[in-house]
Design a protein around this motif. Structure first.
Motif, PDB file in Angstrom:
ATOM      1  N   VAL A 150       0.842  -1.209   0.000  1.00  0.00           N
ATOM      2  CA  VAL A 150       0.000   0.000   0.000  1.00  0.00           C
ATOM      3  C   VAL A 150       0.873   1.254   0.000  1.00  0.00           C
ATOM      4  O   VAL A 150       0.558   2.248  -0.666  1.00  0.00           O
ATOM      5  N   ALA A 151       1.978   1.198   0.717  1.00  0.00           N
ATOM      6  CA  ALA A 151       2.845   2.366   0.839  1.00  0.00           C
ATOM      7  C   ALA A 151       3.655   2.648  -0.424  1.00  0.00           C
ATOM      8  O   ALA A 151       4.090   3.786  -0.648  1.00  0.00           O
ATOM      9  N   ARG A 152       3.857   1.645  -1.263  1.00  0.00           N
ATOM     10  CA  ARG A 152       4.797   1.818  -2.387  1.00  0.00           C
ATOM     11  C   ARG A 152       4.166   1.708  -3.767  1.00  0.00           C
ATOM     12  O   ARG A 152       4.841   1.951  -4.773  1.00  0.00           O
ATOM     13  N   VAL A 153       2.916   1.317  -3.851  1.00  0.00           N
ATOM     14  CA  VAL A 153       2.252   1.276  -5.159  1.00  0.00           C
ATOM     15  C   VAL A 153       1.665   2.652  -5.462  1.00  0.00           C
ATOM     16  O   VAL A 153       0.861   3.172  -4.678  1.00  0.00           O
TER      17      VAL A 153
ATOM     18  N   PRO B 200      -8.711   0.956  -0.963  1.00  0.00           N
ATOM     19  CA  PRO B 200      -7.552   0.143  -0.577  1.00  0.00           C
ATOM     20  C   PRO B 200      -7.762  -0.721   0.658  1.00  0.00           C
ATOM     21  O   PRO B 200      -7.284  -1.862   0.696  1.00  0.00           O
ATOM     22  N   SER B 201      -8.464  -0.222   1.674  1.00  0.00           N
ATOM     23  CA  SER B 201      -8.632  -1.038   2.881  1.00  0.00           C
ATOM     24  C   SER B 201      -9.421  -2.298   2.588  1.00  0.00           C
ATOM     25  O   SER B 201      -9.113  -3.378   3.131  1.00  0.00           O
TER      26      SER B 201
ATOM     27  N   ALA C 215      -9.468  -1.383 -12.043  1.00  0.00           N
ATOM     28  CA  ALA C 215      -8.334  -0.503 -12.319  1.00  0.00           C
ATOM     29  C   ALA C 215      -6.995  -1.188 -12.073  1.00  0.00           C
ATOM     30  O   ALA C 215      -5.947  -0.631 -12.418  1.00  0.00           O
ATOM     31  N   GLY C 216      -7.001  -2.369 -11.458  1.00  0.00           N
ATOM     32  CA  GLY C 216      -5.768  -3.115 -11.266  1.00  0.00           C
ATOM     33  C   GLY C 216      -5.131  -2.968  -9.900  1.00  0.00           C
ATOM     34  O   GLY C 216      -3.993  -3.419  -9.698  1.00  0.00           O
ATOM     35  N   GLY C 217      -5.833  -2.379  -8.931  1.00  0.00           N
ATOM     36  CA  GLY C 217      -5.241  -2.153  -7.620  1.00  0.00           C
ATOM     37  C   GLY C 217      -4.910  -3.433  -6.872  1.00  0.00           C
ATOM     38  O   GLY C 217      -3.811  -3.580  -6.315  1.00  0.00           O
TER      39      GLY C 217
ATOM     40  N   ALA D 295      -1.019  -7.517  -4.960  1.00  0.00           N
ATOM     41  CA  ALA D 295      -0.645  -8.931  -4.939  1.00  0.00           C
ATOM     42  C   ALA D 295       0.679  -9.165  -5.664  1.00  0.00           C
ATOM     43  O   ALA D 295       1.516  -9.961  -5.217  1.00  0.00           O
ATOM     44  N   SER D 296       0.890  -8.481  -6.789  1.00  0.00           N
ATOM     45  CA  SER D 296       2.137  -8.630  -7.532  1.00  0.00           C
ATOM     46  C   SER D 296       3.326  -8.178  -6.694  1.00  0.00           C
ATOM     47  O   SER D 296       4.399  -8.798  -6.711  1.00  0.00           O
TER      48      SER D 296
END
Length: 381
Positions: free
Chosen positions: A25-28, A97-98, A122-124, A129-130
């Motif tokens: 969450v912090a880096r995407v 996100p949550s 949208a691919g979040g 996961a990736s």
């Protein structure tokens, strides 16, 4: 845009500091997955928001814990002009996100275990996961070829190259998987069979039942059954669609219910409720009378609710504030009576039996629910 600081703040707000989901969450850079989106314009239509034209609003939207609607009816925000004001239901979004993290947790991801993200949007979720297990273990599927291609291109720009598929998951799911996470509501019955078949024995499924807010999780057994529970958690996902938009199955019946007298006129016991926002009660109505569609409106002090069903049943209940409503009903079933029996149970028992219920999903897609002496099955055999 200083997105890193905003993403880190979002992560600290929604994820425990020791969680393995905090780094994703912090880096995407979520904003790069949602460059344009729709917001209600206050008139019943939708207005376009373009991130590049207002970076401050873009950052606030992308790194707030909120869902962003990206497609209304058949019109994606990427293809819209500022003059467009589509009306209708959202057909794709970037999930908050949550909730994305909660669904991933429910799926019990493991290193090296193939994951299917059902409902790319949208691919979040695919991005998180990736980041967490490696993109070579992640497959993302959507019914809409544009959603699959656009998300794939944007994920590639972030350095992620998961497998991107376009298919109608209610008909066919290519491949087999150890974990499946669905962020679209899946229909019990025939529309669930392809998903079940793509889950390997010993694999885990995390999904919601279409038209409910029930998060169902379970492990697949050697006999093909998926056995688990309704989580004590809820989510409001769009139902899976097979076409470009959702069918207008009850439009004429809704119009009729607004004005008709009905065969049965009486007074309800309980105040008018907005079922769309009474999640557990709405879910209980769906498993009791599958296929009911809802309407609700407020004019001055008067609150009016509508229930309609494809079998021709309909009900209208109207009252000022919390007064007992005038109820008009007709058709094969008295839908407001069905709802009032559920509300009576809620008031008598203090709860409904859904959350925490045991679940068994058979290979034919039928979902069997039970808790204590209560049990029911949904989905055509």
């Amino acid at each position: 845009m200083d997105w890193q600081t905003k993403a880190e703040r979002l992560a600290s707000d929604i994820v425990d500091p020791v969680s393995r989901w905090l780094p994703p969450v912090a880096r995407v850079p979520r904003h790069q997955l949602v460059p344009r989106w729709w917001e209600p314009d206050g008139t019943g239509a939708w207005a376009l928001r373009d991130g590049a034209g207002d970076p401050s609003a873009w950052a606030e939207a992308a790194y707030g814990d909120r869902s962003l609607v990206t497609r209304v009816g058949g019109l994606h925000a990427d293809h819209a002009t500022p003059e467009d004001r589509p009306e209708g239901l959202p057909t794709s979004s970037a999930t908050l996100p949550s909730l994305t993290v909660r669904m991933l947790r429910h799926a019990r991801l493991g290193d090296g275990l193939p994951l299917l993200d059902l409902g790319t949007g949208a691919g979040g979720l695919t991005a998180y996961a990736s980041f967490r297990i490696g993109d070579k273990h992640v497959t993302s599927l959507d019914v809409d070829p544009y959603l699959s291609s656009a998300a794939g291109e944007r994920l590639a720009e972030l350095g992620y190259h998961p497998t991107m598929l376009t298919a109608d998951a209610t008909e066919h799911v290519p491949g087999t998987y150890e974990r499946i996470v669905s962020t679209v509501g899946l229909p019990p019955g025939p529309g669930l069979r392809a998903v079940l078949a793509s889950l390997v024995p010993g694999g885990r499924l995390a999904m919601t039942l279409a038209r409910t807010t029930l998060i169902v999780t379970g492990w697949k057994r050697a006999n093909g059954d998926v056995v688990g529970q309704v989580e004590r958690d809820m989510a409001g996902f769009m139902p899976a669609r097979s076409g470009d938009d959702y069918p207008d199955s009850c439009t004429e019946l809704f119009a009729y219910a607004h004005e008709a007298e009905g065969d049965d006129i009486g007074t309800g016991r309980y105040p008018v409720v907005d079922l769309e926002n009474a999640w557990e009660l709405r879910s209980m109505l769906e498993v009791t009378a599958p296929g009911v569609e809802l309407g609700f409106g407020i004019r001055g002090k008067t609150r009016t609710a509508y229930l309609v069903h494809p079998d021709g049943s309909w009900a209208r209940a109207s009252a000022d504030w919390t007064d007992p409503p005038a109820v008009h009903q007709s058709g094969p079933r008295r839908l407001w009576d069905v709802l009032e029996r559920l509300r009576n149970r809620l008031n008598t028992d203090g709860s409904l039996p859904l959350l925490g219920a045991r679940v068994r999903i058979t290979p034919d897609g039928v979902v069997h629910l039970s808790r204590g002496e209560w049990h029911t099955s949904v989905g055509d055999r």
